[in-house]
Design a protein around this motif. Structure first.
Motif, PDB file in Angstrom:
ATOM      1  N   ARG A  94      20.394  31.037  24.745  1.00 30.82           N
ATOM      2  CA  ARG A  94      20.748  32.139  24.968  1.00 30.82           C
ATOM      3  C   ARG A  94      19.506  33.250  24.847  1.00 30.82           C
ATOM      4  O   ARG A  94      20.329  34.307  25.526  1.00 30.82           O
ATOM      5  N   GLU A  95      19.072  33.395  25.486  1.00 29.53           N
ATOM      6  CA  GLU A  95      18.094  33.849  26.619  1.00 29.53           C
ATOM      7  C   GLU A  95      18.595  34.372  27.067  1.00 29.53           C
ATOM      8  O   GLU A  95      17.854  35.688  27.837  1.00 29.53           O
ATOM      9  N   LYS A  96      18.881  33.130  28.419  1.00 30.20           N
ATOM     10  CA  LYS A  96      19.473  34.003  29.831  1.00 30.20           C
ATOM     11  C   LYS A  96      20.781  33.659  29.529  1.00 30.20           C
ATOM     12  O   LYS A  96      21.104  33.231  30.897  1.00 30.20           O
ATOM     13  N   HIS A  97      21.290  33.812  28.801  1.00 31.07           N
ATOM     14  CA  HIS A  97      23.203  33.923  28.627  1.00 31.07           C
ATOM     15  C   HIS A  97      23.286  32.719  29.148  1.00 31.07           C
ATOM     16  O   HIS A  97      24.581  33.057  29.527  1.00 31.07           O
ATOM     17  N   ASN A 132      17.605  28.421  22.236  1.00 27.29           N
ATOM     18  CA  ASN A 132      16.962  29.873  21.971  1.00 27.29           C
ATOM     19  C   ASN A 132      16.914  29.743  23.670  1.00 27.29           C
ATOM     20  O   ASN A 132      17.409  31.129  23.874  1.00 27.29           O
ATOM     21  N   GLU A 133      16.742  29.306  24.420  1.00 29.24           N
ATOM     22  CA  GLU A 133      16.645  29.121  25.915  1.00 29.24           C
ATOM     23  C   GLU A 133      17.409  29.471  26.892  1.00 29.24           C
ATOM     24  O   GLU A 133      17.566  30.513  27.100  1.00 29.24           O
TER      25      GLU A 133
END
Length: 370
Positions: A184-187, A181-182
């Motif tokens: 994906r949050e940072k792309h 998830n981290e």
């Protein structure tokens, strides 16, 4: 340059002295020094106080210079970042002493006021991952982020590897999910190696759905799948003891359909799934039969109807009404000749691991205890 604090009368005498000095350049140096010393002894110039102060200043400057020299010598002999990095590598790879390597990173470098860099954390996190110490690996990663060091894709791969090797599957799945998830949050765009590490981690921890979703994501990112990716998927199938063999067969059929050559690890993993896992719900076994049908035939409505009829007849215990020989299998390429030909019908039992298995005599799919 000398600075004199004098009264007006003394200042006039100084001017005369300066004029005398400028006009008498041939005067000896001894006489000039005698004149200046006489001026310093004049009580109106406070020469003694200024002289004493000047001597104190010179003593302080000498001490500062000595301290600076000692500091430079100490810096030369003080161990630096490269020294500690070599020491950590030797402790981990030669002496196999992870505890001492952690002590160097967390204690020795701190005492010597040496700030760890990215390579120091990479080596230690990788060692923690190989040992399965998932808590310690993520603790070091948290310190790594707090220091603001540049991120590296190898560190992320090591963290997922720590989730794979840990004995606590619940904790490993929790850490892997949070790290994904981290990212994906940072792309953050993973590469092929990181994708394989994520697939292996989620498969080993029992989250097959996320593992298969990551494979689909790899296809969207235009990464070609190889045998290593499918091996990690089959490893994940081993975590499901009830339906793992069914999942392994589906993965195997996809591997053969993509013309990817399996290696020795692939065969060993499939055999382990056949030995340790079950087929799962009998009503969902039609997926395995559909995987054996050519894509061109499977996409047609007639093939779907035939598959449904076969599953229905299997559930009722009757012989299937549809002849599998009527399905055109000419689109398959045989392994031996490499030419397009129809499959020769034999009375032998079919093998679902073949490229084009013979399903003429198939009545049902069950896992027989041996």
């Amino acid at each position: 340059m000398l600075k004199f604090i004098t009264q007006p009368r003394t200042l006039m005498s100084m001017k005369r002295l300066c004029g005398l000095t400028e006009s008498s350049l041939n005067r000896s140096g001894f006489e000039c020094r005698r004149l200046f010393s006489r001026l310093e002894d004049d009580p109106d110039t406070f020469g003694n106080i200024e002289k004493t102060t000047r001597n104190f200043d010179l003593i302080e400057d000498d001490n500062d210079a000595q301290d600076e020299h000692e500091a430079k010598v100490a810096d030369i002999h003080r161990p630096g970042k490269s020294y500690f990095l070599k020491k950590i590598n030797d402790l981990i790879h030669i002496k196999k002493d992870l505890r001492s390597a952690l002590n160097v990173l967390e204690t020795d470098m701190k005492e010597e006021y040496v700030r760890p860099d990215q390579p120091h954390y990479r080596v230690v996190i990788n060692a923690c991952a190989k040992a399965g110490h998932v808590k310690k690996a993520f603790q070091l990663f948290r310190e790594f982020k707090e220091r603001g060091l540049p991120r590296h894709i190898g560190i992320y791969s090591d963290l997922f590897s720590a989730c794979t090797r840990t004995k606590d599957r619940v904790l490993g799945l929790e850490k892997a999910t949070g790290l994904l998830n981290e990212l994906r949050e940072k792309h953050f765009n993973p590469n092929r190696v990181l994708y394989n590490s994520m697939i292996q981690a989620f498969g080993r921890c029992g989250d097959l759905k996320t593992a298969f979703n990551l494979v689909d994501e790899m296809k969207e990112q235009k990464y070609s799948l190889n045998s290593e990716t499918f091996n990690f998927l089959i490893q994940g199938c081993l975590s499901d003891k009830e339906s793992g063999f069914r999942h392994a067969l589906l993965v195997w059929r996809n591997l053969r359909r993509k013309n990817i050559s399996p290696d020795i690890h692939t065969y060993n993993l499939v055999l382990r799934c056949a030995n340790e896992c079950k087929l799962g719900d009998f009503n969902q076994l039609q997926d395995i039969l559909l995987e054996t049908v050519p894509l061109k035939e499977r996409s047609s409505i007639q093939s779907r109807i035939e598959a449904q009829q076969i599953v229905k007849s299997l559930e009722e215990g009757d012989m299937p009404q549809v002849n599998w020989l009527e399905i055109d299998l000419s689109s398959f390429e045989t392994e031996t000749t490499g030419s397009l030909s129809k499959i020769e019908v034999t009375s032998a039992l079919p093998s679902l691991l073949e490229v084009t298995p013979n399903l003429q005599n198939v009545l049902s799919l069950e896992l027989e205890d041996t």
